[in-house]
Structure formats: C-alpha cells, structure tokens
Design a protein around this motif. Sequence first.
Motif, PDB file in Angstrom:
ATOM      1  N   SER A   1       1.141  -1.348  -0.188  1.00 57.72           N
ATOM      2  CA  SER A   1      -0.294   0.053  -0.037  1.00 57.72           C
ATOM      3  C   SER A   1       0.758   1.124   0.137  1.00 57.72           C
ATOM      4  O   SER A   1       1.671   1.591   0.784  1.00 57.72           O
ATOM      5  CB  SER A   1      -0.701   0.148   1.219  1.00 57.72           C
ATOM      6  N   ALA A   2       0.722   2.236  -1.000  1.00 60.34           N
ATOM      7  CA  ALA A   2       2.061   3.243  -1.077  1.00 60.34           C
ATOM      8  C   ALA A   2       1.049   4.523  -2.254  1.00 60.34           C
ATOM      9  O   ALA A   2       0.059   4.036  -2.604  1.00 60.34           O
ATOM     10  CB  ALA A   2       2.919   2.846  -2.058  1.00 60.34           C
ATOM     11  N   VAL A   3       1.396   5.657  -1.582  1.00 58.51           N
ATOM     12  CA  VAL A   3       0.917   7.161  -2.350  1.00 58.51           C
ATOM     13  C   VAL A   3       2.285   7.162  -2.807  1.00 58.51           C
ATOM     14  O   VAL A   3       3.278   7.458  -1.694  1.00 58.51           O
ATOM     15  CB  VAL A   3      -0.168   7.722  -1.524  1.00 58.51           C
ATOM     16  N   PHE A   4       1.973   7.854  -4.253  1.00 57.85           N
ATOM     17  CA  PHE A   4       3.874   8.006  -4.764  1.00 57.85           C
ATOM     18  C   PHE A   4       3.043   9.897  -5.111  1.00 57.85           C
ATOM     19  O   PHE A   4       2.368   9.980  -5.594  1.00 57.85           O
ATOM     20  CB  PHE A   4       4.064   7.292  -5.875  1.00 57.85           C
ATOM     21  N   VAL A   5       3.930  10.056  -4.146  1.00 62.75           N
ATOM     22  CA  VAL A   5       3.629  12.145  -4.524  1.00 62.75           C
ATOM     23  C   VAL A   5       4.515  12.318  -5.361  1.00 62.75           C
ATOM     24  O   VAL A   5       5.717  12.240  -5.535  1.00 62.75           O
ATOM     25  CB  VAL A   5       3.956  12.712  -3.373  1.00 62.75           C
ATOM     26  N   HIS A   6       4.448  13.549  -5.728  1.00 68.58           N
ATOM     27  CA  HIS A   6       4.841  14.151  -7.359  1.00 68.58           C
ATOM     28  C   HIS A   6       5.208  16.010  -6.097  1.00 68.58           C
ATOM     29  O   HIS A   6       5.360  16.453  -6.684  1.00 68.58           O
ATOM     30  CB  HIS A   6       3.799  14.377  -8.182  1.00 68.58           C
ATOM     31  N   SER A   7       4.976  15.724  -4.752  1.00 62.10           N
ATOM     32  CA  SER A   7       5.441  17.539  -5.000  1.00 62.10           C
ATOM     33  C   SER A   7       5.665  17.846  -3.079  1.00 62.10           C
ATOM     34  O   SER A   7       5.114  16.114  -1.997  1.00 62.10           O
ATOM     35  CB  SER A   7       4.229  18.278  -5.502  1.00 62.10           C
ATOM     36  N   ALA A   8       5.812  17.924  -2.474  1.00 65.02           N
ATOM     37  CA  ALA A   8       6.009  18.393  -1.072  1.00 65.02           C
ATOM     38  C   ALA A   8       4.950  18.300  -0.453  1.00 65.02           C
ATOM     39  O   ALA A   8       4.557  17.885   0.533  1.00 65.02           O
ATOM     40  CB  ALA A   8       6.912  19.372  -0.742  1.00 65.02           C
ATOM     41  N   GLU A   9       4.252  19.329  -1.079  1.00 61.95           N
ATOM     42  CA  GLU A   9       2.799  19.828  -0.436  1.00 61.95           C
ATOM     43  C   GLU A   9       1.654  18.491  -0.499  1.00 61.95           C
ATOM     44  O   GLU A   9       1.422  17.768   0.700  1.00 61.95           O
ATOM     45  CB  GLU A   9       1.852  20.497  -1.558  1.00 61.95           C
ATOM     46  N   GLN A  10       2.001  17.773  -1.722  1.00 66.95           N
ATOM     47  CA  GLN A  10       1.437  16.112  -1.578  1.00 66.95           C
ATOM     48  C   GLN A  10       1.886  15.403  -0.846  1.00 66.95           C
ATOM     49  O   GLN A  10       1.217  14.576  -0.048  1.00 66.95           O
ATOM     50  CB  GLN A  10       1.510  15.518  -2.541  1.00 66.95           C
ATOM     51  N   GLU A  11       3.042  15.118  -0.253  1.00 65.01           N
ATOM     52  CA  GLU A  11       3.709  14.359   1.069  1.00 65.01           C
ATOM     53  C   GLU A  11       3.457  14.813   1.998  1.00 65.01           C
ATOM     54  O   GLU A  11       2.846  13.378   2.777  1.00 65.01           O
ATOM     55  CB  GLU A  11       4.804  14.582   0.127  1.00 65.01           C
ATOM     56  N   ARG A  12       3.174  16.419   2.669  1.00 60.47           N
ATOM     57  CA  ARG A  12       2.517  17.090   3.486  1.00 60.47           C
ATOM     58  C   ARG A  12       1.248  16.160   3.229  1.00 60.47           C
ATOM     59  O   ARG A  12       1.203  15.170   4.166  1.00 60.47           O
ATOM     60  CB  ARG A  12       1.944  18.320   4.197  1.00 60.47           C
ATOM     61  N   LEU A  13      -0.078  16.200   2.356  1.00 58.56           N
ATOM     62  CA  LEU A  13      -1.609  15.928   2.840  1.00 58.56           C
ATOM     63  C   LEU A  13      -1.283  14.515   2.801  1.00 58.56           C
ATOM     64  O   LEU A  13      -2.285  13.925   3.658  1.00 58.56           O
ATOM     65  CB  LEU A  13      -2.118  16.488   1.460  1.00 58.56           C
ATOM     66  N   ALA A  14      -0.590  13.330   2.237  1.00 64.01           N
ATOM     67  CA  ALA A  14      -0.417  12.392   2.331  1.00 64.01           C
ATOM     68  C   ALA A  14      -0.207  11.607   4.131  1.00 64.01           C
ATOM     69  O   ALA A  14      -1.242  10.702   4.049  1.00 64.01           O
ATOM     70  CB  ALA A  14       0.342  11.403   1.733  1.00 64.01           C
ATOM     71  N   ARG A  15       1.297  12.243   4.323  1.00 60.60           N
ATOM     72  CA  ARG A  15       1.510  11.725   5.857  1.00 60.60           C
ATOM     73  C   ARG A  15       0.394  12.128   6.497  1.00 60.60           C
ATOM     74  O   ARG A  15       0.540  11.282   7.808  1.00 60.60           O
ATOM     75  CB  ARG A  15       2.964  12.734   6.475  1.00 60.60           C
ATOM     76  N   GLU A  16      -0.638  13.132   6.734  1.00 56.75           N
ATOM     77  CA  GLU A  16      -1.245  13.645   7.387  1.00 56.75           C
ATOM     78  C   GLU A  16      -2.285  12.160   6.846  1.00 56.75           C
ATOM     79  O   GLU A  16      -3.090  12.254   8.134  1.00 56.75           O
ATOM     80  CB  GLU A  16      -2.101  14.981   6.851  1.00 56.75           C
ATOM     81  N   ALA A  17      -2.489  12.653   5.746  1.00 58.70           N
ATOM     82  CA  ALA A  17      -4.455  11.442   5.537  1.00 58.70           C
ATOM     83  C   ALA A  17      -3.692  10.095   6.582  1.00 58.70           C
ATOM     84  O   ALA A  17      -4.886   8.988   7.245  1.00 58.70           O
ATOM     85  CB  ALA A  17      -4.204  10.921   3.731  1.00 58.70           C
ATOM     86  N   VAL A  18      -2.572   9.075   6.807  1.00 57.83           N
ATOM     87  CA  VAL A  18      -2.104   8.307   6.968  1.00 57.83           C
ATOM     88  C   VAL A  18      -2.366   8.390   8.626  1.00 57.83           C
ATOM     89  O   VAL A  18      -2.622   7.838   9.573  1.00 57.83           O
ATOM     90  CB  VAL A  18      -0.646   7.979   6.685  1.00 57.83           C
ATOM     91  N   ALA A  19      -1.555   9.450   9.265  1.00 61.59           N
ATOM     92  CA  ALA A  19      -2.100   9.957  10.831  1.00 61.59           C
ATOM     93  C   ALA A  19      -3.058  10.060  11.206  1.00 61.59           C
ATOM     94  O   ALA A  19      -4.165   8.805  11.922  1.00 61.59           O
ATOM     95  CB  ALA A  19      -0.759  10.923  10.726  1.00 61.59           C
ATOM     96  N   ARG A  20      -4.324  10.592  10.055  1.00 54.78           N
ATOM     97  CA  ARG A  20      -6.335  10.400  10.341  1.00 54.78           C
ATOM     98  C   ARG A  20      -6.268   9.009  10.429  1.00 54.78           C
ATOM     99  O   ARG A  20      -6.899   8.391  10.651  1.00 54.78           O
ATOM    100  CB  ARG A  20      -6.074  11.079   9.594  1.00 54.78           C
TER     101      ARG A  20
END
Length: 177
Positions: free
Chosen positions: A63-82
């Motif tokens: 299970s992975a989210v492949f991010v293309h920007s720092a903003e996508q990374e921030r949002l993806a990590r926040e979603a994982v934490a939620r």
Amino acid sequence: MIRTRVGYTGGTKEDPTYYSLGDHTETVQLDYDPTVTSYEDLLAVFFASHDPTYLPPKRQYVSAVFVHSAEQERLAREAVAREQERLGRAVVTEVMTASTFYLAEDYHQKYGLQGDRVLMADFRRMYPDLWDIVDSTAATRVNAYTYGCGSPEEIEAAVDGLGLSPEGRTRLLQIAQ
C-alpha cells in the motif's frame, strides 16, 4: 476528467513486466483536474478502498502513495496519521516520492471492463484502439462500476451519459443491482 492507467513504479528494475517485476509495486497512475477533484478527496477514496493496515507478503502489493510534490507528501502523511488515529492501529501505507511509471501490459488496463463482454464491445465500437479506451473517462467510470464502486443511484444517474448501446445500458444497470 480522471484518467487511470495501471502500471509499475517504485523500484529499480528497468522496463518491468508482470512476470518480471523486480522490486516495483503494482500501482495506478491517476491524472485528474484539481479544480474539479481535490487531492484530499483522492486520498480519502484511496484509504476507503483498501485495508491500509494489511502488510502484504510481497513488495508487488504494498500500500503506497507516490507523491509528486512536497505539498502532496504533507497531505499524504496527514492522511496516514488520520487513518491510524481512526483505526486505532498501525497503518502500513508508505508515502514515497514518485519515480518512473511503467505502463502495465494491455490486458491489465481496465481489467474489469475487459472482463465484461457486453460493455467491452460497446467501448470497442466507440474506440477501436485499446489505449483510447484506457484514456476514456467513461471507460474509467464503467471499469470502476464493474468492481462495485458507485451506488445503484449514482450508476442510474450516469448511465445515459456513457455512450452505451441499449444492451450495454441494460448490462450496467444489472451490475448496479
């Protein structure tokens, strides 16, 4: 418009295939219009569509989210934490920087749609080239419907705008039930 293509990414092997994947992960590349659909909404669908706590036996199915920007990374990590907070247990979804995306073989593209003779015949009439089907928003939606995504009401509301024949329309409404 949302376009999806199935493929492989995240590894080091050049030109992976299904039978020679190397250290890549099977994935879906998603092109979307951020003025219509937000990245946060896509993350919500991603987490609602699978068990992010399941640790697969192979890298192929991680299970992975492949991010293309720092903003996508921030949002993806926040979603994982939620998700971890909501579920009350460890979420194993990885957040990784996107790397080269290799298209999967044609028989992997729109797999659910290709498995339905009636619906696929309709799309073959509309788009003689498979890659035009793969890039079709209508085909993406119908493919998702074949997997049970979308409520019967949503499918009934959409069916007339998909360009289907009477037989295809009937078939899709059967799937909706």
